[in-house]
Design an enzyme around this catalytic site. Structure first.
Site, PDB file in Angstrom:
ATOM      1  N   TYR A 148      -4.465  70.115 109.314  1.00  0.00           N
ATOM      2  CA  TYR A 148      -3.021  70.349 110.242  1.00  0.00           C
ATOM      3  C   TYR A 148      -2.216  71.444 109.675  1.00  0.00           C
ATOM      4  CZ  TYR A 148      -3.066  65.163 111.956  1.00  0.00           C
ATOM      5  OH  TYR A 148      -3.066  64.189 112.412  1.00  0.00           O
ATOM      6  N   LYS A 163     -14.941  62.959 102.526  1.00  0.00           N
ATOM      7  CA  LYS A 163     -16.364  63.471 103.010  1.00  0.00           C
ATOM      8  C   LYS A 163     -16.893  64.364 101.826  1.00  0.00           C
ATOM      9  CE  LYS A 163     -19.382  63.360 106.226  1.00  0.00           C
ATOM     10  NZ  LYS A 163     -20.047  62.264 106.695  1.00  0.00           N
ATOM     11  N   ASP A 193     -16.829  58.253 107.053  1.00  0.00           N
ATOM     12  CA  ASP A 193     -17.719  57.461 108.111  1.00  0.00           C
ATOM     13  C   ASP A 193     -18.076  56.043 107.672  1.00  0.00           C
ATOM     14  OD1 ASP A 193     -19.199  58.559 106.124  1.00  0.00           O
ATOM     15  OD2 ASP A 193     -20.925  59.001 107.598  1.00  0.00           O
ATOM     16  N   ASP A 204      -5.043  59.986 109.175  1.00  0.00           N
ATOM     17  CA  ASP A 204      -4.627  59.838 110.606  1.00  0.00           C
ATOM     18  C   ASP A 204      -5.324  58.862 111.222  1.00  0.00           C
ATOM     19  OD1 ASP A 204      -2.966  60.541 112.760  1.00  0.00           O
ATOM     20  OD2 ASP A 204      -4.811  61.614 113.421  1.00  0.00           O
ATOM     21  N   ASP A 248      -4.785  54.505 111.937  1.00  0.00           N
ATOM     22  CA  ASP A 248      -4.805  54.004 113.149  1.00  0.00           C
ATOM     23  C   ASP A 248      -5.833  52.827 113.530  1.00  0.00           C
ATOM     24  OD1 ASP A 248      -2.886  55.537 114.443  1.00  0.00           O
ATOM     25  OD2 ASP A 248      -3.912  56.248 116.171  1.00  0.00           O
TER      26      ASP A 248
HETATM   27  C1  IPM Z   1       0.682  60.087 113.407  1.00  0.00           C
HETATM   28  C2  IPM Z   1       0.556  60.823 114.491  1.00  0.00           C
HETATM   29  C3  IPM Z   1       0.798  62.366 114.287  1.00  0.00           C
HETATM   30  C4  IPM Z   1      -0.290  62.898 113.497  1.00  0.00           C
HETATM   31  C5  IPM Z   1       0.836  63.287 115.643  1.00  0.00           C
HETATM   32  C6  IPM Z   1       1.768  62.628 116.694  1.00  0.00           C
HETATM   33  C7  IPM Z   1       1.191  64.610 115.444  1.00  0.00           C
HETATM   34  O1  IPM Z   1      -0.888  60.599 115.036  1.00  0.00           O
HETATM   35  O2  IPM Z   1       1.841  60.087 112.533  1.00  0.00           O
HETATM   36  O3  IPM Z   1      -0.234  59.814 112.755  1.00  0.00           O
HETATM   37  O4  IPM Z   1      -1.108  63.143 113.842  1.00  0.00           O
HETATM   38  O5  IPM Z   1       0.100  62.648 112.274  1.00  0.00           O
HETATM   39 MG    MG Z   2      -1.800  59.303 114.170  1.00  0.00          MG
END
Ligand code: IPM
Ligand code: MG
Length: 370
Positions: A144, A189, A221, A245, A249
Site C-alpha cells: 500500500y 505467502k 491462499d 485487506d 473482508d
Molecule cells: C479497508 C478499505 C481500504 C483499504 C480502502 C478504502 C483504501 O478497503 O479499510 O479495508 O484498502 O485499506
Molecule cells: Mg478493505
C-alpha cells in the site's frame, strides 16, 4: 471517578453521519451514567471534504484527530468517484493519509458469529456457530505504501517491511491471544515472497516471548479456503496489509451481518474506531442504516481509553437490542426500526436498564427517551 476525554468525530460520507450521530448519543449516555466528560470535535473527511475543501483530508481534520484521545469514523466513499479510477483526488486517499500521518499501524477487526443471526450467514450454520476470532492487520506498510509508479511499458508497486513494523504488531497480536484462546495464525505467502519470509522469521522469534500461545503459519491462499471450510479454527489472525485487506473482508460476511462489525485502528497515540460496512450510499438519509457496528466501535473506543466497564455496558446493550428484536431492517425484514430508534434503545438500556428500553415499553410510550 469521572474522566475527561477529547473525542473526535469524523462522520464522512453516505450513511456515516447517521451512524456516527448514534455513536455520539451512546457516548453521551455513558458520560452521564458514569460521570465522565467527553468533549466532541468534528472534522470533514472523504467525498464530503473534497466537495467542501478540494481535499479528502483537510489539515483541520487531521488536527482534530491529533488532539483527540480517540476518534470515531463513519465511512468514506461516493459512487461518483468509484466509477472513475483515473480521478486525481479520491476519498480513499483521505483514509490512507489518516492512517499514515497518525501512525495507526494496527487494524483490529473482531468477528463474532451471533447466534441470533446465524441463519443469515452464507455458510452452513454448524460451520459458523461459535466462530469467534480477531484479525490483526498491519496498516501502514507493505504494498500500500511502497514506491509505486509507471515505467515506459508498465507499472510497479513495491512491497517492503522493516523488522520494526512487523515486530510491533506481532506483539499486539500475541498479547491479544494471551487474553483469548491462545492461538495466533500468521497468514503469509512465504513460499513466494521475501517480505513474507521475513514476517515468518520475526514472528516465530517473537512467539518465544509468549510461551502460552501457539503459533501457526498458513499461506494466504489456503487461509482463504480455511476461512470458509472451518472458521472456528481461528483465534487471532496476524497478517500484513494487503492480505489483511482481503482476508478481513472475507471474514466479515461469515457471521451473517456486516452491519454488526466494528474495527479499531491503533498506533502509539490516538486510535480510530470505525464500522467496517462502508458508506452504503443507497441508504444515506433514509434512517435505515444499522448503527450497531458503530456502537460496537464505540465499545472498542471505550476500551482503548481505559473505560472497560463502560465498554461492557455498551456491548450488553447491543446484545439486548438483538435479543429484543430492536434492530434495523437488514436484521428484521419488514419489521425493522429506524437507525435513531435503535440508538435510542441502546441509550435507554445504558441509562435505565434493558426493561425501560424494551419494545413493549417503547410502543406503550413508557420509555423515558421516546
Ligand atoms: C479497508 C478499505 C481500504 C483499504 C480502502 C478504502 C483504501 O478497503 O479499510 O479495508 O484498502 O485499506
Ligand atoms: Mg478493505
Amino acid at each position: 471517578m469521572g474522566v475527561k476525554k477529547k473525542i473526535g468525530m469524523l462522520p464522512g460520507d453516505g450513511i456515516g453521519p447517521e451512524v456516527v450521530a448514534e455513536g455520539r448519543k451512546v457516548l453521551e449516555a455513558i458520560a452521564e451514567r458514569f460521570g465522565h466528560s467527553f468533549e466532541f470535535s468534528y472534522g470533514d473527511v472523504g467525498a464530503v471534504a473534497i466537495d467542501n475543501t478540494g481535499t479528502p483530508l483537510p489539515d483541520e481534520t487531521l488536527a482534530v484527530c491529533e488532539q483527540s484521545d480517540a476518534f470515531l469514523f463513519g465511512a468514506i466513499g461516493d459512487p461518483k468517484y468509484d466509477n472513475d479510477p483515473s480521478a486525481k483526488v479520491r476519498p480513499e486517499q483521505g483514509l490512507l493519509k489518516l492512517r499514515k500521518s497518525l501512525g495507526l499501524f494496527a487494524n483490529i477487526r473482531p468477528v463474532t458469529a451471533y447466534d441470533s443471526l446465524l441463519h443469515m450467514s452464507p455458510l452452513k450454520v454448524d460451520r459458523v456457530k461459535g466462530a469467534d476470532f480477531v484479525v490483526y492487520r498491519e496498516l501502514t506498510g507493505g504494498i500500500y505504501f511502497g514506491e509505486k509508479g509507471r515505467t515506459e511499458d508498465g507499472a510497479y508497486d513495491h512491497c517492503t517491511y522493516s523488522n520494526y513494523e512487523i515486530d510491533r504488531i506481532a506483539h499486539l497480536a500475541f498479547k491479544s491471544a494471551e487474553n483469548r484462546n491462545k492461538k495466533v495464525t500468521l497468514i503469509d505467502k512465504a513460499n513466494v515472497l521475501e517480505t513474507s519470509r521475513l514476517w515468518r522469521e520475526r514472528v516465530t522469534a517473537i512467539a518465544k516471548d509468549y510461551p502460552e500461545v501457539t503459533l501457526e503459519a498458513m499461506f494466504v491462499d489456503n487461509a482463504a479456503m480455511q476461512m470458509i471450510q472451518n472458521p472456528k479454527q481461528f483465534d487471532v489472525i496476524l497478517t500484513e496489509n494487503m492480505f489483511g485487506d482481503i482476508i478481513s473482508d472475507e471474514a466479515s460476511v461469515i457471521g451473517g451481518s456486516l452491519g454488526l462489525l466494528p474495527s479499531a485502528s491503533i498506533g502509539d497515540k490516538t486510535g480510530m474506531f470505525e464500522p467496517i460496512h462502508g458508506s452504503y450510499p443507497q441508504a444515506a438519509g433514509k434512517n435505515i442504516a444499522n448503527p450497531l457496528a458503530t456502537i460496537l466501535s464505540v465499545a472498542m473506543l471505550l476500551d482503548h481509553i481505559g473505560l472497560i466497564d463502560e465498554a461492557i455496558e455498551v456491548r450488553q446493550a447491543v446484545n439486548a437490542s438483538l435479543r429484543n428484536g430492536l434492530v434495523t431492517e437488514d436484521l428484521a425484514k419488514n419489521q425493522g426500526y429506524g437507525t435513531d430508534r435503535v440508538g435510542d434503545f441502546i441509550v435507554n438500556c445504558i441509562l435505565d436498564g434493558e426493561e425501560s428500553g424494551s419494545q413493549s415499553n417503547i410502543e406503550a410510550g413508557l420509555s423515558t427517551i421516546i
